[in-house]
Design a protein around this motif. Sequence first.
Motif, PDB file in Angstrom:
ATOM      1  N   UNK A   1       0.857  -1.187   0.000  1.00 31.76           N
ATOM      2  CA  UNK A   1       0.000   0.000   0.000  1.00 31.76           C
ATOM      3  C   UNK A   1       0.899   1.246   0.000  1.00 31.76           C
ATOM      4  N   UNK A   2       1.001   1.982  -1.126  1.00 28.89           N
ATOM      5  CA  UNK A   2       1.902   3.131  -1.208  1.00 28.89           C
ATOM      6  C   UNK A   2       1.662   4.182  -0.126  1.00 28.89           C
ATOM      7  N   UNK A   3       0.400   4.426   0.233  1.00 27.63           N
ATOM      8  CA  UNK A   3       0.083   5.441   1.252  1.00 27.63           C
ATOM      9  C   UNK A   3       0.611   5.015   2.620  1.00 27.63           C
ATOM     10  N   UNK A   4       0.422   3.738   2.955  1.00 26.66           N
ATOM     11  CA  UNK A   4       0.909   3.224   4.238  1.00 26.66           C
ATOM     12  C   UNK A   4       2.445   3.268   4.272  1.00 26.66           C
ATOM     13  N   UNK A   5       3.048   2.851   3.160  1.00 26.53           N
ATOM     14  CA  UNK A   5       4.516   2.869   3.075  1.00 26.53           C
ATOM     15  C   UNK A   5       5.052   4.289   3.273  1.00 26.53           C
ATOM     16  N   UNK A   6       4.415   5.244   2.599  1.00 25.47           N
ATOM     17  CA  UNK A   6       4.854   6.641   2.698  1.00 25.47           C
ATOM     18  C   UNK A   6       4.742   7.156   4.132  1.00 25.47           C
ATOM     19  N   UNK A   7       3.644   6.830   4.804  1.00 22.95           N
ATOM     20  CA  UNK A   7       3.447   7.270   6.194  1.00 22.95           C
ATOM     21  C   UNK A   7       4.525   6.691   7.111  1.00 22.95           C
ATOM     22  N   UNK A   8       4.833   5.409   6.935  1.00 22.16           N
ATOM     23  CA  UNK A   8       5.835   4.742   7.787  1.00 22.16           C
ATOM     24  C   UNK A   8       7.236   5.299   7.534  1.00 22.16           C
ATOM     25  N   UNK A   9       7.584   5.517   6.257  1.00 22.79           N
ATOM     26  CA  UNK A   9       8.912   6.047   5.935  1.00 22.79           C
ATOM     27  C   UNK A   9       9.069   7.500   6.402  1.00 22.79           C
ATOM     28  N   UNK A  10       7.977   8.279   6.312  1.00 23.11           N
ATOM     29  CA  UNK A  10       8.003   9.666   6.810  1.00 23.11           C
ATOM     30  C   UNK A  10       8.200   9.672   8.330  1.00 23.11           C
ATOM     31  N   UNK A  11       7.468   8.799   9.018  1.00 24.61           N
ATOM     32  CA  UNK A  11       7.590   8.687  10.480  1.00 24.61           C
ATOM     33  C   UNK A  11       9.017   8.294  10.865  1.00 24.61           C
ATOM     34  N   UNK A  12       9.593   7.342  10.123  1.00 23.69           N
ATOM     35  CA  UNK A  12      10.961   6.882  10.405  1.00 23.69           C
ATOM     36  C   UNK A  12      11.963   8.015  10.198  1.00 23.69           C
ATOM     37  N   UNK A  13      11.794   8.773   9.105  1.00 15.28           N
ATOM     38  CA  UNK A  13      12.708   9.875   8.803  1.00 15.28           C
ATOM     39  C   UNK A  13      12.684  10.924   9.915  1.00 15.28           C
ATOM     40  N   UNK A  14      11.478  11.235  10.399  1.00 15.54           N
ATOM     41  CA  UNK A  14      11.350  12.233  11.482  1.00 15.54           C
ATOM     42  C   UNK A  14      11.988  11.710  12.772  1.00 15.54           C
ATOM     43  N   UNK A  15      11.718  10.442  13.074  1.00 15.90           N
ATOM     44  CA  UNK A  15      12.260   9.832  14.296  1.00 15.90           C
ATOM     45  C   UNK A  15      13.799   9.854  14.284  1.00 15.90           C
ATOM     46  N   UNK A  16      14.374   9.547  13.129  1.00 18.35           N
ATOM     47  CA  UNK A  16      15.844   9.541  13.010  1.00 18.35           C
ATOM     48  C   UNK A  16      16.396  10.953  13.142  1.00 18.35           C
ATOM     49  N   UNK A  17      15.768  11.914  12.462  1.00 14.29           N
ATOM     50  CA  UNK A  17      16.288  13.286  12.515  1.00 14.29           C
ATOM     51  C   UNK A  17      16.143  13.905  13.898  1.00 14.29           C
ATOM     52  N   UNK A  18      15.186  13.420  14.701  1.00 14.60           N
ATOM     53  CA  UNK A  18      15.052  13.890  16.086  1.00 14.60           C
ATOM     54  C   UNK A  18      16.226  13.433  16.957  1.00 14.60           C
ATOM     55  N   UNK A  19      17.029  12.479  16.438  1.00 15.31           N
ATOM     56  CA  UNK A  19      18.273  12.073  17.119  1.00 15.31           C
ATOM     57  C   UNK A  19      19.455  12.959  16.721  1.00 15.31           C
ATOM     58  N   UNK A  20      19.249  13.832  15.737  1.00 14.79           N
ATOM     59  CA  UNK A  20      20.291  14.736  15.237  1.00 14.79           C
ATOM     60  C   UNK A  20      21.588  14.008  14.843  1.00 14.79           C
ATOM     61  N   UNK A  21      21.510  12.975  13.979  1.00 14.92           N
ATOM     62  CA  UNK A  21      22.739  12.285  13.590  1.00 14.92           C
ATOM     63  C   UNK A  21      23.615  13.125  12.676  1.00 14.92           C
ATOM     64  N   UNK A  22      22.997  14.096  11.970  1.00 14.74           N
ATOM     65  CA  UNK A  22      23.697  14.945  11.016  1.00 14.74           C
ATOM     66  C   UNK A  22      23.000  16.291  10.928  1.00 14.74           C
ATOM     67  N   UNK A  23      23.618  17.223  10.197  1.00 10.38           N
ATOM     68  CA  UNK A  23      23.035  18.559  10.052  1.00 10.38           C
ATOM     69  C   UNK A  23      22.647  18.792   8.595  1.00 10.38           C
TER      70      UNK A  23
END
Length: 537
Positions: A478-500
């Motif tokens: 399901x492209x919509x579900x995939x997009x939601x999960x990948x967006x959530x993952x991207x935000x979660x990772x960036x909240x760790x500030x691994x890079x700028x």
Amino acid sequence: MNSHWTMKTLAGAVLLACAGLAAAATVPAGVKLHETQELVRNNGSEPETLDAALASGVPANNIIRDMFEGLTAADANGKIVPGVAESWKQADAHTWVFKLRKNAKWSNGDAVTAEDFVYSLRRFVDPATASKYAATYGIFLLNAKEIIEGKKPVTEVGVKAVDPYTLEIKTPFPVSFLPEVVSNPQLAPLHKATIEKFGKDWTKPANMVSNGAFTLKDWLVNSKITLAKSPTYWDAKNVQLNKITYLSVEDGNADVKLYESGENDWVYQLPPGTFDKYKAQYPKEIRNTDMLGLRYYSLNNADPVLKDIRVRQALSMAIDRDILAQRVTADGQTPAYGVIVKGTAGADVTAYDWAKWPMDKRVAEAKKLMAAAGVAPGTKIKFSYNTSDYHKKMAIFAASEWKTKLGLDVELEAMEFKVLIKKRTDKDYQMARNGWVADYNDATTFLTLVQCDSDQNYHNSCNRKASALIDEGNQSLDPAKRKALLTQAAKMIMDDYPMIPLLQYTVPRLVKPYVGGYSTTNALDRYRAKDLYIIKH
């Protein structure tokens, strides 16, 4: 790196068959060609290798793309077109079948067959090869992850020659954009007999056997690489250029001087702050394309100073990306606050809440974070970047932001591009300049920069919960579900500030008006010499 356009929903078997005609240099009616079809373009720096499996920098990939052709290719507009494969289809959720053209030849006259792809893809994921891209693309090949980790033999990779001209690729999860992935040089076929005969020396001009539109004629280290048109290439009759020279000039001002003196037809990238000047001076020669690419600074999350998330957040908050974009680079780039850039399929762009705060509020919060982490003003940080006016100006600006706003003492360390690549790969740095141009148009190309166990993650960072979300998203049909999960993952990772994250790339350059076939809609900045030609002038 360093694509592409539509993600197709899988409904049973998705057919993506293409006509066997691959577009080469299309010369418009009425255009007269120059009698000498030779192009000189600056490539920004010396390539670290010409072995397709080992290449990671954009300069190396630019050259390899002209010498080696994969199953598919990207044309001047970034559209996926047939390469060695004349057609392909998705037979089921985890299986792609590529039909190879029977007139594809190596530069020594041998036929290019499905077995050549089996050999090169096994070599690519073999831990002994030590490719910096193995895991990046290996995630799309069945069993490749386990092979890279040494848990399975290379013979288990999901690639099979059904017959000499039919290649089957098995994927561990549904990959609707696989034809885009296999357009990358790392997945091109290599000539087994040549590599076995010459070992590491197989990439020398006298030894190399390639299957692309051009062959390696000469390689003067730190100066230039010359390619010649291949007479054995299947589409040679539609290739206009006879010779292409790649220069390895890192200094942007020297690059422009060569251009102005007529020794260079194609500037790699204009020096920062010069775009408006050259636009006024050469209005018909300026080119600037928005790209699926991210400029960012890598942070070594295991470093004694940077291991504290508060320090990493403070460093990111202190940089005024609006000033960086408008006054320092001043070439149309836009500020970025997340790992996903505008125009990327498969995930939404995310940004930090503080990105909208006034700068004085951001600085006050950043100072609090530094104090809470016990990092006092005067603390030293080393920043590594590759020699270039562009990166130097950006680095001086960032160092000044950290000095004036947070009191940090930043030591700037310039080096050759290939030295910087090694430093980042070895995780032997504190902070380092970095950049990524999408290899295909899907969020996974950017997530590879910050995902656990990825060979493009140089940050010593890992968020297992986010990686699990990415895996879950990739398994979904399901492209919509995939997009939601990948967006959530991207935000979660960036909240760790691994890079700028800093800016979304544009490529401001000068290109001579007589260079035909150059497109300003190429969001991956990939130009095959077979699509170019020289107009009479």
